[in-house]
Design an enzyme around this catalytic site. Structure first.
Site, PDB file in Angstrom:
ATOM      1  N   THR A 124      32.845  33.496  45.472  1.00 48.61           N
ATOM      2  CA  THR A 124      32.956  34.394  44.050  1.00 48.61           C
ATOM      3  C   THR A 124      32.071  34.252  43.286  1.00 48.61           C
ATOM      4  O   THR A 124      30.638  33.830  43.180  1.00 48.61           O
ATOM      5  CB  THR A 124      34.006  33.688  43.126  1.00 48.61           C
ATOM      6  OG1 THR A 124      34.053  34.738  42.157  1.00 48.61           O
ATOM      7  CG2 THR A 124      34.059  31.982  42.029  1.00 48.61           C
ATOM      8  N   TYR A 149      37.166  26.360  37.346  1.00 50.78           N
ATOM      9  CA  TYR A 149      37.722  27.258  38.289  1.00 50.78           C
ATOM     10  C   TYR A 149      36.677  27.722  38.926  1.00 50.78           C
ATOM     11  O   TYR A 149      36.763  27.335  40.228  1.00 50.78           O
ATOM     12  CB  TYR A 149      38.481  28.398  38.050  1.00 50.78           C
ATOM     13  CG  TYR A 149      38.451  29.947  38.512  1.00 50.78           C
ATOM     14  CD1 TYR A 149      39.044  29.549  39.805  1.00 50.78           C
ATOM     15  CD2 TYR A 149      37.340  30.670  38.343  1.00 50.78           C
ATOM     16  CE1 TYR A 149      38.684  30.561  40.976  1.00 50.78           C
ATOM     17  CE2 TYR A 149      36.945  31.848  39.642  1.00 50.78           C
ATOM     18  CZ  TYR A 149      37.831  31.738  40.695  1.00 50.78           C
ATOM     19  OH  TYR A 149      37.433  32.848  41.930  1.00 50.78           O
ATOM     20  N   LYS A 153      35.277  26.307  42.941  1.00 53.12           N
ATOM     21  CA  LYS A 153      35.112  27.378  44.143  1.00 53.12           C
ATOM     22  C   LYS A 153      33.592  26.270  44.355  1.00 53.12           C
ATOM     23  O   LYS A 153      33.149  27.311  45.735  1.00 53.12           O
ATOM     24  CB  LYS A 153      34.944  28.895  43.419  1.00 53.12           C
ATOM     25  CG  LYS A 153      36.580  29.330  42.882  1.00 53.12           C
ATOM     26  CD  LYS A 153      36.979  29.743  44.268  1.00 53.12           C
ATOM     27  CE  LYS A 153      36.806  30.763  44.629  1.00 53.12           C
ATOM     28  NZ  LYS A 153      37.713  31.773  46.154  1.00 53.12           N
TER      29      LYS A 153
HETATM   30  P1  NAD Z   1      45.335  35.724  43.200  1.00 56.04           P
HETATM   31  O1  NAD Z   1      45.291  35.025  42.345  1.00 56.04           O
HETATM   32  O2  NAD Z   1      45.756  37.366  42.531  1.00 56.04           O
HETATM   33  O3  NAD Z   1      46.085  35.754  44.634  1.00 56.04           O
HETATM   34  C1  NAD Z   1      45.535  34.397  45.221  1.00 56.04           C
HETATM   35  C2  NAD Z   1      46.747  33.604  45.947  1.00 56.04           C
HETATM   36  O4  NAD Z   1      46.792  32.803  46.642  1.00 56.04           O
HETATM   37  C3  NAD Z   1      48.389  34.514  45.803  1.00 56.04           C
HETATM   38  O5  NAD Z   1      49.216  34.957  46.604  1.00 56.04           O
HETATM   39  C4  NAD Z   1      49.010  32.688  45.609  1.00 56.04           C
HETATM   40  O6  NAD Z   1      50.796  32.435  45.943  1.00 56.04           O
HETATM   41  C5  NAD Z   1      47.719  32.110  46.748  1.00 56.04           C
HETATM   42  N1  NAD Z   1      47.825  30.677  46.883  1.00 56.04           N
HETATM   43  C6  NAD Z   1      47.913  30.086  46.037  1.00 56.04           C
HETATM   44  N2  NAD Z   1      47.679  29.054  45.697  1.00 56.04           N
HETATM   45  C7  NAD Z   1      47.858  28.335  47.360  1.00 56.04           C
HETATM   46  C8  NAD Z   1      48.040  27.418  48.055  1.00 56.04           C
HETATM   47  N3  NAD Z   1      47.981  26.151  47.623  1.00 56.04           N
HETATM   48  N4  NAD Z   1      49.337  27.749  49.250  1.00 56.04           N
HETATM   49  C9  NAD Z   1      48.703  28.860  49.699  1.00 56.04           C
HETATM   50  N5  NAD Z   1      48.358  30.115  49.051  1.00 56.04           N
HETATM   51  C10 NAD Z   1      48.033  29.787  47.697  1.00 56.04           C
HETATM   52  O7  NAD Z   1      43.640  36.011  43.645  1.00 56.04           O
HETATM   53  P2  NAD Z   1      42.956  37.450  44.264  1.00 56.04           P
HETATM   54  O8  NAD Z   1      42.507  37.868  43.091  1.00 56.04           O
HETATM   55  O9  NAD Z   1      43.714  37.944  44.985  1.00 56.04           O
HETATM   56  O10 NAD Z   1      41.546  36.488  45.112  1.00 56.04           O
HETATM   57  C11 NAD Z   1      41.428  35.774  46.074  1.00 56.04           C
HETATM   58  C12 NAD Z   1      40.640  35.509  45.974  1.00 56.04           C
HETATM   59  O11 NAD Z   1      39.379  36.387  45.965  1.00 56.04           O
HETATM   60  C13 NAD Z   1      40.309  34.172  44.931  1.00 56.04           C
HETATM   61  O12 NAD Z   1      39.324  33.073  46.631  1.00 56.04           O
HETATM   62  C14 NAD Z   1      39.433  34.490  44.160  1.00 56.04           C
HETATM   63  O13 NAD Z   1      39.021  32.746  44.074  1.00 56.04           O
HETATM   64  C15 NAD Z   1      38.547  35.145  45.084  1.00 56.04           C
HETATM   65  N6  NAD Z   1      37.507  36.160  43.366  1.00 56.04           N
HETATM   66  C16 NAD Z   1      38.351  37.418  43.765  1.00 56.04           C
HETATM   67  C17 NAD Z   1      37.661  37.487  42.553  1.00 56.04           C
HETATM   68  C18 NAD Z   1      39.113  38.855  41.309  1.00 56.04           C
HETATM   69  O14 NAD Z   1      37.777  39.542  40.680  1.00 56.04           O
HETATM   70  N7  NAD Z   1      39.716  38.910  41.618  1.00 56.04           N
HETATM   71  C19 NAD Z   1      36.491  38.150  42.264  1.00 56.04           C
HETATM   72  C20 NAD Z   1      35.894  37.072  43.336  1.00 56.04           C
HETATM   73  C21 NAD Z   1      36.245  36.434  44.004  1.00 56.04           C
HETATM   74  O1  DAU Z   2      33.613  37.426  38.462  1.00 54.42           O
HETATM   75  C1  DAU Z   2      35.276  37.047  39.680  1.00 54.42           C
HETATM   76  C2  DAU Z   2      35.702  36.200  39.225  1.00 54.42           C
HETATM   77  O2  DAU Z   2      35.896  37.564  37.799  1.00 54.42           O
HETATM   78  C3  DAU Z   2      36.921  35.738  39.440  1.00 54.42           C
HETATM   79  O3  DAU Z   2      36.113  35.007  40.758  1.00 54.42           O
HETATM   80  C4  DAU Z   2      38.330  34.873  38.926  1.00 54.42           C
HETATM   81  O4  DAU Z   2      39.450  35.179  39.944  1.00 54.42           O
HETATM   82  C5  DAU Z   2      38.921  36.584  38.610  1.00 54.42           C
HETATM   83  O5  DAU Z   2      39.533  35.672  37.590  1.00 54.42           O
HETATM   84  C6  DAU Z   2      37.619  37.389  37.144  1.00 54.42           C
HETATM   85  O6  DAU Z   2      37.194  35.764  36.457  1.00 54.42           O
HETATM   86  P1  DAU Z   2      36.597  36.310  34.800  1.00 54.42           P
HETATM   87  O7  DAU Z   2      37.160  35.595  34.612  1.00 54.42           O
HETATM   88  O8  DAU Z   2      35.382  37.622  34.986  1.00 54.42           O
HETATM   89  O9  DAU Z   2      38.150  38.078  35.063  1.00 54.42           O
HETATM   90  P2  DAU Z   2      39.063  37.502  33.330  1.00 54.42           P
HETATM   91  O10 DAU Z   2      39.802  39.170  33.724  1.00 54.42           O
HETATM   92  O11 DAU Z   2      39.779  36.543  32.830  1.00 54.42           O
HETATM   93  O12 DAU Z   2      38.524  38.594  32.332  1.00 54.42           O
HETATM   94  C7  DAU Z   2      37.180  39.127  32.512  1.00 54.42           C
HETATM   95  C8  DAU Z   2      36.315  39.136  30.753  1.00 54.42           C
HETATM   96  O13 DAU Z   2      36.882  39.723  30.104  1.00 54.42           O
HETATM   97  C9  DAU Z   2      36.025  38.109  30.706  1.00 54.42           C
HETATM   98  O14 DAU Z   2      34.911  38.088  30.439  1.00 54.42           O
HETATM   99  C10 DAU Z   2      36.590  36.745  29.298  1.00 54.42           C
HETATM  100  C11 DAU Z   2      37.688  38.405  29.075  1.00 54.42           C
HETATM  101  N1  DAU Z   2      39.042  38.843  29.076  1.00 54.42           N
HETATM  102  C12 DAU Z   2      40.289  38.163  29.625  1.00 54.42           C
HETATM  103  C13 DAU Z   2      41.115  38.042  28.969  1.00 54.42           C
HETATM  104  C14 DAU Z   2      42.346  38.311  30.805  1.00 54.42           C
HETATM  105  C15 DAU Z   2      38.966  39.071  27.327  1.00 54.42           C
HETATM  106  O15 DAU Z   2      38.805  39.604  26.811  1.00 54.42           O
HETATM  107  N2  DAU Z   2      40.532  38.576  26.786  1.00 54.42           N
HETATM  108  C16 DAU Z   2      41.607  38.760  27.346  1.00 54.42           C
HETATM  109  O16 DAU Z   2      42.484  39.156  27.505  1.00 54.42           O
END
Ligand code: NAD
Ligand code: DAU
Length: 344
Positions: A124, A149, A153
């Site tokens: 990430t 978190y 990572k």
């Molecule tokens: P998510 O939370 O929606 O999904 C995570 C999945 O991993 C779930 O299906 C959960 O059941 C599974 N999981 C959790 N613990 C586990 C374990 N111990 N064994 C097997 N499965 C397990 O996450 P996402 O948003 O889809 O993110 C996926 C990946 O991308 C993560 O590695 C996250 O760090 C990375 N990432 C996410 C974002 C974002 O904006 N969502 C951005 C950059 C990187």
């Molecule tokens: O940048 C990549 C990351 O983006 C991933 O690695 C993470 O898994 C993913 O959860 C996300 O992290 P953020 O903390 O940036 O995402 P989140 O959606 O939780 O929050 C986005 C922004 O919005 C952050 O500045 C916090 C703010 N926020 C979030 C929530 C849930 C609010 O202001 N109010 C809220 O209720």
């Protein structure tokens, strides 16, 4: 090519699996997922019976289970499984360390033992910490994570480097910015704000709402992951981003306009402790080497995401109530499709 996707029942994983089934006919997919609160097999209900897809419930940190699954022989592993929500990591960091750090080590060890030829590790942008105003981080920037978190990572990334360096493991690392799109669990900013606004509930904005994130549509990121699988260079890190950070307030105001809801729903609440002010990446390496570019503009992608959440109100409601968790019981446990039945 036999591909193992970890965390495939989550947001990005389920979008990626849909894309691979639709557009990559040479790929046969196994989805390894523990099904934490974030894993929702309803996301994949429409492809559950595909001959090119199967699901196995397992914990990526369970060395025996992972070894047993990898023994089936895979050409590639796409490692997405993680605990992902920053706010949750502030309440209890333990599951983050277990899954994100130990889970990655267990997987690396199994990839090594079973001679898997390719792995894409999904990291990430948060590992770099907050970016100064008007600057963006390239892949050589120092790791300076702010939350449990992002620290977990970053620790996983360092483990990956150690396996690349010491054992020559063929791993590509992707560091991407914030994703949005269908099937995103409504704890994250965009789906939470949509769900609350649809119910005329307050939209909780942390601090002054001027924190900036560089949003990318999950379909664009899924294409990036596929590109890395096919052509990423082993041992390399690639940043992935759309390249246009915007503030949370800007995003929320656009959402309210799309939903036809008043800005009076915006409610400023206490800031997230240690809140990163700004994420911004230089992703020119990935674009230049792999010829990737985001296809969707933010305006178009956000409008489509609002429409998707409206059209899938039942899905959203089942996430909010917790009812989505029945699905696994009915479709897998009751039909005997559990880890115990793996390889007969
Ligand atoms: P998510 O939370 O929606 O999904 C995570 C999945 O991993 C779930 O299906 C959960 O059941 C599974 N999981 C959790 N613990 C586990 C374990 N111990 N064994 C097997 N499965 C397990 O996450 P996402 O948003 O889809 O993110 C996926 C990946 O991308 C993560 O590695 C996250 O760090 C990375 N990432 C996410 C974002 C974002 O904006 N969502 C951005 C950059 C990187
Ligand atoms: O940048 C990549 C990351 O983006 C991933 O690695 C993470 O898994 C993913 O959860 C996300 O992290 P953020 O903390 O940036 O995402 P989140 O959606 O939780 O929050 C986005 C922004 O919005 C952050 O500045 C916090 C703010 N926020 C979030 C929530 C849930 C609010 O202001 N109010 C809220 O209720």
């Amino acid at each position: 090519m036999k591909v193992l996707v970890t965390g495939g029942a989550g947001f990005i994983g389920s979008n990626l699996i849909h894309l691979m089934l639709a557009e990559a006919p040479d790929l046969e997919i196994t989805n390894l997922d523990k099904l934490t609160y974030a894993g929702n097999l309803e996301n994949l209900a429409d492809v559950a019976d595909s001959s090119r897809y199967r699901f196995v419930q397992a914990d990526v940190a369970d060395a025996n289970a992972v070894d047993r699954i990898l023994a089936d022989g895979f050409d590639a592993v796409l490692h997405l499984a993680a605990e992902t929500h920053v706010d949750r990591s502030l309440e209890d960091a333990a599951p983050f360390l277990r899954t994100n750090v130990l889970g990655t080590q267990v997987l690396l060890e199994a990839v090594r033992r079973h001679g898997v030829k390719r792995m894409v590790h999904i990291s990430t942008d948060e590992v770099y910490g907050s970016a100064p105003p008007d600057a963006s981080f390239d892949e050589s920037a120092a790791l300076l994570p702010s939350s449990p978190y992002s620290a977990s990572k970053a620790a996983a990334d360092l483990l990956v480097f150690s396996y690349v360096h010491t054992f020559g493991l063929p791993v590509v690392i992707l560091r991407c910015t914030n994703n949005y799109g269908p099937y995103q669990f409504p704890e994250k900013l965009i789906p939470l704000m949509i769900a609350n606004a649809l119910e005329d509930r307050p939209l909780p904005v942390y601090g002054d709402g001027l924190q900036a994130r560089d949003w990318i549509h999950v379909e664009d990121y899924s294409r990036a992951i596929l590109a890395a699988l096919r052509a990423g260079r082993a041992g390399e890190i690639y940043n992935v981003s759309a390249g246009r950070p915007r503030t949370n307030l800007e995003v929320i105001r656009t959402l309210l306009a799309l939903l036809g809801k008043p800005e009076s729903l915006i409610t400023f609440v206490q800031d997230r402790p240690g809140h990163d002010r700004r994420y911004a990446l230089d992703s020119s390496k990935f674009r230049d080497e792999l010829g990737w570019a985001a296809r969707r503009s933010f305006e178009e992608g956000l409008a489509a995401t609002v429409e998707w959440n409206r059209a899938n109100a039942a899905w959203l409601e089942r996430c909010r109530s917790g009812a989505y968790r029945d699905y696994y019981q009915r479709h897998y446990v009751d039909r005997g499709k559990t880890l115990a039945s793996w390889q007969g």
